[in-house]
Design a protein around this motif. Structure first.
Motif, PDB file in Angstrom:
ATOM      1  N   CYS A 154      13.837   5.910   2.228  1.00 13.05           N
ATOM      2  CA  CYS A 154      12.467   5.522   1.911  1.00 13.05           C
ATOM      3  C   CYS A 154      11.744   6.636   1.177  1.00 13.05           C
ATOM      4  O   CYS A 154      10.530   6.661   1.113  1.00 13.05           O
ATOM      5  N   GLY A 155      12.489   7.576   0.633  1.00 12.81           N
ATOM      6  CA  GLY A 155      11.873   8.681  -0.081  1.00 12.81           C
ATOM      7  C   GLY A 155      12.344   9.999   0.498  1.00 12.81           C
ATOM      8  O   GLY A 155      13.138  10.017   1.443  1.00 12.81           O
ATOM      9  N   PRO A 156      11.856  11.099  -0.060  1.00  9.48           N
ATOM     10  CA  PRO A 156      12.339  12.400   0.408  1.00  9.48           C
ATOM     11  C   PRO A 156      12.008  12.675   1.876  1.00  9.48           C
ATOM     12  O   PRO A 156      12.676  13.493   2.501  1.00  9.48           O
TER      13      PRO A 156
ATOM     14  N   ASP B  75       4.983  -0.208   2.461  1.00  5.12           N
ATOM     15  CA  ASP B  75       5.305   0.301   1.124  1.00  5.12           C
ATOM     16  C   ASP B  75       6.740   0.021   0.667  1.00  5.12           C
ATOM     17  O   ASP B  75       6.955  -0.733  -0.259  1.00  5.12           O
ATOM     18  N   VAL B  76       7.707   0.650   1.296  1.00  7.44           N
ATOM     19  CA  VAL B  76       9.091   0.489   0.847  1.00  7.44           C
ATOM     20  C   VAL B  76       9.926   0.049   2.037  1.00  7.44           C
ATOM     21  O   VAL B  76       9.399  -0.170   3.123  1.00  7.44           O
TER      22      VAL B  76
ATOM     23  N   GLN C 146       5.542   5.215   4.725  1.00  4.72           N
ATOM     24  CA  GLN C 146       6.096   6.535   4.455  1.00  4.72           C
ATOM     25  C   GLN C 146       5.289   7.580   5.219  1.00  4.72           C
ATOM     26  O   GLN C 146       4.113   7.728   4.936  1.00  4.72           O
ATOM     27  N   TYR C 147       5.651   8.339   6.114  1.00  2.73           N
ATOM     28  CA  TYR C 147       6.891   8.345   6.850  1.00  2.73           C
ATOM     29  C   TYR C 147       6.528   8.283   8.318  1.00  2.73           C
ATOM     30  O   TYR C 147       6.525   9.281   8.998  1.00  2.73           O
TER      31      TYR C 147
ATOM     32  N   HIS D  56      12.377  10.635   4.289  1.00  2.00           N
ATOM     33  CA  HIS D  56      13.212   9.757   5.112  1.00  2.00           C
ATOM     34  C   HIS D  56      13.696  10.451   6.387  1.00  2.00           C
ATOM     35  O   HIS D  56      13.631   9.893   7.480  1.00  2.00           O
ATOM     36  N   TYR D  57      14.176  11.681   6.245  1.00  4.76           N
ATOM     37  CA  TYR D  57      14.791  12.364   7.393  1.00  4.76           C
ATOM     38  C   TYR D  57      13.794  12.709   8.490  1.00  4.76           C
ATOM     39  O   TYR D  57      14.173  12.925   9.620  1.00  4.76           O
TER      40      TYR D  57
ATOM     41  N   MET E 288      11.164  10.805   9.281  1.00  5.87           N
ATOM     42  CA  MET E 288      10.424   9.621   9.710  1.00  5.87           C
ATOM     43  C   MET E 288      10.920   9.222  11.093  1.00  5.87           C
ATOM     44  O   MET E 288      11.819   8.416  11.241  1.00  5.87           O
ATOM     45  N   ARG E 289      10.338   9.852  12.105  1.00 10.74           N
ATOM     46  CA  ARG E 289      10.835   9.639  13.449  1.00 10.74           C
ATOM     47  C   ARG E 289       9.733   9.156  14.361  1.00 10.74           C
ATOM     48  O   ARG E 289       8.574   9.070  13.992  1.00 10.74           O
TER      49      ARG E 289
ATOM     50  N   CYS F 187      14.517   6.610  11.162  1.00  7.18           N
ATOM     51  CA  CYS F 187      14.520   5.633  10.078  1.00  7.18           C
ATOM     52  C   CYS F 187      15.923   5.557   9.470  1.00  7.18           C
ATOM     53  O   CYS F 187      16.568   6.572   9.232  1.00  7.18           O
TER      54      CYS F 187
ATOM     55  N   VAL G 131       0.870  -1.166   0.000  1.00  7.41           N
ATOM     56  CA  VAL G 131       0.000   0.000   0.000  1.00  7.41           C
ATOM     57  C   VAL G 131       0.909   1.218   0.000  1.00  7.41           C
ATOM     58  O   VAL G 131       1.656   1.439   0.940  1.00  7.41           O
TER      59      VAL G 131
ATOM     60  N   TYR H 188      20.183  11.900   5.127  1.00  6.43           N
ATOM     61  CA  TYR H 188      19.249  12.750   5.867  1.00  6.43           C
ATOM     62  C   TYR H 188      19.396  14.191   5.411  1.00  6.43           C
ATOM     63  O   TYR H 188      20.497  14.732   5.388  1.00  6.43           O
TER      64      TYR H 188
END
Ligand code: HEA
Ligand code: HEA
Ligand code: CUA
Ligand code: CU
Lengths: 204, 581, 273
Positions: free
Chosen positions: C242-244, C200-201, C136-137, C246-247, C249-250, C238, B259, B483
């Protein structure tokens, strides 16, 4: 000291070290190409094994394929290896005509194989197999089947092209025994790969 | 005689009747089949691409040190990092070191007139050109350039947004497709190049040049070429499968039940880990493909400027072979935390640590090659010396990472970034620079300027070392890579080092300016060089400068070891590899 | 001829290398070079790292000392004094490093690393089982509720706001499942076994203070075990691109005392309750 000083033996035609166990560089390159290509097929087949094991169940091969048909296909390709070997032997003897004939026969075998493969694909697609789905089970089957046989088929197709060129050159005497032999090496390799593909998809 | 030779590759009549007829500019400098011209073409191409790669690193270093000051978005950040990594590895180091310097010195060092198959050699360069163009063009398509990391792990890289496949991120669109196409072309080119290297080294060595008389540089190119030929096919397979997943609705790497941003995918049955295995089956050998020639060059340069043979030639060759073999069976050390079976994790940890042993042989042999030497500190030598320190320091980082338990902390942090830059960035680049300063007089008949060269060395060495050693400490601090910005508390002490890192990166990058200037200036205006300016002993120095078409009037006949440097009070005594008696 | 300048270069490079060695080693004393540690296996990880610091540090320091010494001793000298080494000596110079390297690295990983590695990947009876789902995310954690069973996740029922785990309201196992967005709660001193999944990823469940890192792989459930030893609030960042986003995703791991944890757990209601 004279930087370009060279010690004697100038007239000798042998300027370099003898090649690797006497193989010519052309043959050496073909061998390395074949090894690399074999690893490429190996990667595909390993991926297929990986997927098949992690999928748990796999579509039943007897349901999808006509084993008799596949046997004929395989037989055709194997036969073409035999005609190829004959062509190589003929060109070594210097028999240009036979070299031409047997190379052409090999090419025809290849074309026949491609035709049968096209039919087989048509048959499967007609029955609902697609890259992403199929009516028999694990969806990854279609992707692996079409990719790997397709990739092999493209090797056969380019092999046929090379065979036709070789045959033409052999006839005109432009391609010596070495040329026919190199083509032969490639062709045997393509056949050998088929044996593995055959084993992985149709036998187990 | 001409007939007998014509049957051999690279010995066309034009070689023999040197200068008998002139060829046009296009044939001579653009579509040339001469390995020396192709070598220069590769190096120029690499320099061009390095401007892009360095520029990108400059931009994202500014973002890291002073967030917001570079005016970039998170989307741009990840795609710049991805493209920086890809361009640097495949279009700078590979081109300059493996393809460029390799093309120049292999035929000259083994005593051949050209590569085994000059036409294929030219083709492999002309396949790289569109590859590079496509790579650069991908910045300008919808969604921007690829942004899944240089490792292009699916599902992110497979979620293209084409057909029924959902879109994973902006950079997963057309940019990723072009990335894959450019990589495919790169592989084609590199394979053709590798075939040529292997065939040339095995079959076109001058008479008397037995395998164990080859300079270490040639050994490293040989082993690197074999390793490349054996490992790139796995990436080819992975790239083909990824392209099919992206465009034709297959599910090699896309599992059931995805998904993506609320959209349910129709894919079923794929396994994302499979890609990682295929990628690293290539990826790990690839790093050795790049680093070994740099080490080989260092051995040659060290020997020439310390007036003694490298220590332990035989053992170095053995170590190289063992590294190549082990290099093929350790790929899983990039996947310790990937969800791979923990038992496999242990296996890969143990096997990876074994590689440090042959590397230690190389390290010790490099060091011992200075024992009882008479060191001349030319720029080339300085770079080779810097390389020793970089191999040691970077390799020690590998020791931490290869220990699976420690990698739980280090994986995907700046420790990894520091480790691989020291190896793939600093070792390979110092090796390349050593090679360029060393062979430049043979390439262009002129010396490079030593003062500018020293400026280049000190700037690069101090800057790059500071950058990448500090990054190890940031990794200790748990600072995650890729990051855009950091906000977590635990990472504050590590992030505080970022401005310093960026300043040192400025220094290292600024130090490339004197190099670029020096390169082009010396090409036309440098001090004229004689045929053997460094009093080195390998075959490339036995021919005239500039090197004639066909390399030698008469091919040399080898009579001894490549490193005929000898003791003696004047320290200059040396014996060319083709000397009589 | 080039000797004066050679000697200068030798000293310059040698002192630079020494300076660089001192700075690197010194940094360990000056910098706060690692985050605090708050888990049982984390101490083991740190012990492993410390072992390598000493082993690798030894090679690093000795290597650079030797290099610098050679530079000074043989740089700017006039005559070379090179003599070929005997075969025996050459062999010893090869066997020495091999034995040293293999012993140091393999013993470390086998004696210290191996047991810690096992600790991280062994599900022990009595462990609290927690499920982590990444998308995400965002990090989403789930506890099985009173029945101790996780309900099935169905992609077709996914709804970002209403049902981020795609739970089935009709599934009795799912009814009392506790779903927390952006945080994980753990009792101190008790082992927790994680089932990690992704919608997803790839993502990576990375909690540096707990020395924990495990990828979340779509289509697969990965595992890791954490036994927290210190009460506190620890950040998740993270660690797999996993995409833009990523940073950003906390999330947080909240380690509470056992009593507090169970009090908290009781106060939670199931997603469909
Ligand atoms: C040229 C490139 C190169 C080289 C040579 C190496 C060499 C090694 N690498 Fe590295 N590595 C990379 C490039 C390289 N690596 C890249 C690009 C990545 C990251 C990819 C990514 O994720 O993006 C990576 C990541 C990476 C990882 C994965 C980390 C992670 O993602 O979690 C690991 C883990 O085991 C590892 C281990 C090793 C080891 C054990 C060696 C060993 O071969 C090292 C052995 C060497 C020694 C042990 C030195 C011996 C020297 C002496 C004894 C002399 C001493 C002298 C002095 C000190 C003066 N590397
Ligand atoms: C050969 C490889 C190479 C090289 C040379 C470099 C050079 C540099 N790199 Fe790069 N980098 C990578 C390969 C390389 N990098 C890879 C693979 C990644 C991972 C991408 C990913 O995550 O997917 C990465 C990622 C990466 C990051 C991590 C970003 C992130 O994770 O968020 C950072 C951060 O600081 C960084 C910085 C730098 C800097 C400051 C330089 C330089 O500026 C250092 C200083 C300069 C030199 C050492 C000289 C180099 C000289 C030339 C290039 C001249 C060329 C000349 C000729 C051809 C003759 N790089
Ligand atoms: Cu999620 Cu990175
Ligand atoms: Cu590796």
């Amino acid at each position: 000291m004279n930087p370009t000083a060279v010690t004697g033996h100038e007239a000798a035609s042998e300027e370099s070290e003898p090649g690797f166990y006497g193989t010519s560089w052309q043959k050496l390159m073909m061998w390395w190409f074949i090894i690399g290509d074999a690893i490429l097929f190996g990667s595909f087949l390993a991926a297929y094994g990986f997927a098949r094991i992690s999928a748990g169940s796999w579509p039943d091969r007897t349901q999808m394929f006509s084993m008799n048909f596949i046997t004929v296909m395989t037989f055709t390709l194997i036969t073409s290896s035999a005609t190829m070997a004959t062509a190589v032997a003929a060109s070594r003897r210097g028999d240009r005509k036979a070299a031409f004939n047997f190379t052409m026969a090999t090419a025809i075998g290849g074309i026949a194989f491609l035709g049968m493969q096209a039919y087989e694909w048509y048959h499967l697609i007609h029955n609902g197999a697609r890259m992403g789905t199929n009516p028999w089970g694990a969806p990854a089957f279609g992707a692996y089947f079409f990719t790997i046989t397709g990739f092999h088929g493209s090797h056969v197709a380019s092999g046929v092209l090379i065979l036709l060129i070789t045959a033409w050159n052999a006839k005109r005497g432009k391609s010596g025994p070495e040329g026919v032999e190199l083509t032969g090496l490639y062709w045997h390799f393509v056949d050998l790969v088929w044996v593995f593909v055959f084993g992985c998809f149709y036998l187990i | 005689m001409a007939i007998a030779q014509a049957a051999r590759p690279g010995t066309h009549e034009s070689h023999v009747h040197d200068g008998g007829h002139s060829i046009g500019f296009v044939r001579k400098y653009i579509f040339s089949t001469d390995h020396k011209v192709i070598a220069v073409q590769y190096i120029l191409m690499a320099m061009l691409m390095s401007v892009v790669g360095l520029g990108l690193s400059l931009l994202f270093r500014i973002q890291l040190a002073w967030p917001g000051k570079a005016g970039m978005t998170p989307e741009q950040y990840v795609s710049y990092v991805t493209m920086h990594g890809t361009i640097m590895i495949f279009f700078v180091v590979s081109l300059a070191l493996s393809s460029g310097l390799g093309n120049f010195s292999i035929p000259l060092q083994v005593g051949a007139r050209d590569m085994a198959y000059p036409l294929l050699n030219m083709l492999s360069f002309w396949v790289i050109v569109p590859a590079a163009a496509i790579m650069i063009l991908s910045f300008f398509v919808e969604g921007g350039a690829a942004a899944g990391g240089w490792t292009a792990y699916p599902p992110l890289s497979a979620l293209s947004g084409f057909g029924k496949v959902p879109r994973g991120s902006p950079g997963s669109g057309m940019g990723q497709t072009l990335w894959l196409l450019a990589m495919a072309l790169f592989i084609v080119s590199f394979t053709m190049g590798g075939l040529n290297y292997v065939a040339t080294i095995l079959n076109l060595r001058a008479r008397g040049m037995s395998l164990m008389r080859m300079p270490l540089t040639v050994w490293t190119w040989f082993i690197a070429a074999l390793l490349g030929l054996l490992s790139f096919p796995a990436l080819t397979a992975a790239a083909i499968m990824l392209l099919l997943d992206r465009h034709l609705g297959t599910s090699f790497f896309l599992p059931s039940g995805l998904v993506v941003s609320g959209q349910q995918a129709v894919n079923a049955g794929g396994t994302p880990l499979l890609f990682q295995h295929l990628f690293w089956f290539l990826g790990h050998p690839e790093v050795y493909v790049l680093v070994l020639p740099a080490i080989g060059i260092a051995f040659d340069v060290l020997a020439a400027f310390s007036r003694r043979p490298p220590h332990g030639y035989k053992y170095s060759v053995g170590a190289l072979l063992i590294i190549a073999f082990l290099g093929m069976i350790v790929w899983g050390h990039h996947m310790f935390t990937s969800g791979m079976n923990p038992f496999l994790g242990k296996y890969f940890s143990i096997s990876t640590l074994l590689i440090t042993a042959p590397f230690a042989i190389l390290g010790v042999n490099l060091l011992a090659s200075l024992w009882r030497a008479r060191i001349r500190f030319t720029t080339a030598m300085l770079f080779a010396l810097g390389l020793i320190s970089a191999v040691g320091t970077g390799g020690i980082g590998g020791l931490f990472l290869a220990t699976a338990t420690a990698d739980l902390h280090f994986h995907d942090t700046y420790f990894v970034v520091g480790h691989f830059h020291l190896m793939i960035g600093v070792v390979t680049m110092t090796g390349t620079f050593a090679g360029i300063y060393y062979w430049f007089p043979k390439m262009f008949g002129r010396y490079m300027n030593e003062t500018l060269g020293k400026l280049h060395f000190w700037g690069t060495f101090i800057g790059a070392f500071a950058v990448f050693v500090i990054q190890h400490f940031q990794g200790f601090g748990g600072m995650t890579r890729r990051y855009f910005e950091y906000s977590a508390d635990y990472v504050k002490p590590a992030v505080a080092l970022n401005p310093a890192v960026t300043v040192f990166a400025f220094l290292a990058i600024a130090a490339q300016l004197p190099f670029f200037f020096n390169f082009f200036w010396s090409m036309f205006k440098g001090k004229k060089a004689e045929a053997n300016p460094w009093e080195a002993t390998t075959l490339e120095w036995t021919t005239a400068t500039p090197v004639p078409h066909g390399n030698w009037d008469r091919l040399p006949v080898v009579s001894g070891d490549p490193y005929g440097y000898a003791a003696g009070p004047d320290g200059n005594a040396h014996r060319m590899q083709n000397a009589e008696g | 001829m080039p000797n004066k300048r050679g000697a200068v270069s030798a000293w310059l490079l040698a002192s630079l290398l020494i300076l660089f060695t001192i700075l690197t080693v010194g940094a360990f004393f000056v910098l706060k070079w690692r985050p605090d540690v708050a888990s049982e296996h984390g101490k083991g990880v740190d012990k492993m790292i410390l072992y390598i610091i000493f082993a690798a540090g030894f090679i690093f320091v000795v290597g650079h000392l030797v290099l610098s010494a050679f530079l000074v001793k043989f740089g700017g000298k006039n005559g070379a004094t090179y003599k070929p080494m005997t075969h025996r000596a050459e062999m010893l110079f090869t066997i020495g490093p091999v034995v040293f390297m293999v012993a140091v690295s393999e013993l470390g990983v086998l004696a210290i690393g191996g047991p810690v590695w096992n600790q991280v990947y062994t599900h022990q009876s009595g462990d609290l089982v927690v499920e982590i789902t990444a998308k995400q995310y965002e990090w989403i954690s789930r506890y099985p509720g009173k029945d101790g069973k996780f309900g099935r996740k169905r992609p077709d029922l996914f709804d970002d706001q209403e049902n981020p785990l795609g739970l089935d309201p009709k599934d009795p196992d799912a009814k009392d499942d506790i779903v927390i967005r952006g945080a994980v709660y753990l009792p101190v001193g008790k082992g927790a076994w994680f089932n990690i999944q992704s919608w997803d990823v790839l993502h990576s469940f990375n909690v540096p203070v707990l020395r924990s890192k495990q990828d979340a792989v779509p289509g697969l459930t990965t595992h890791t075990r954490i036994l927290p030893t210190v009460i506190g609030r620890y950040e998740i960042s993270c660690a797999e691109i996993c995409g833009p986003g990523h940073y950003k995703m906390r999330g947080f791991v909240n380690v509470k005392s056992e009593a507090d944890f169970y009090k908290w757990l009781k106060s939670q209601v199931g997603w469909f309750e």
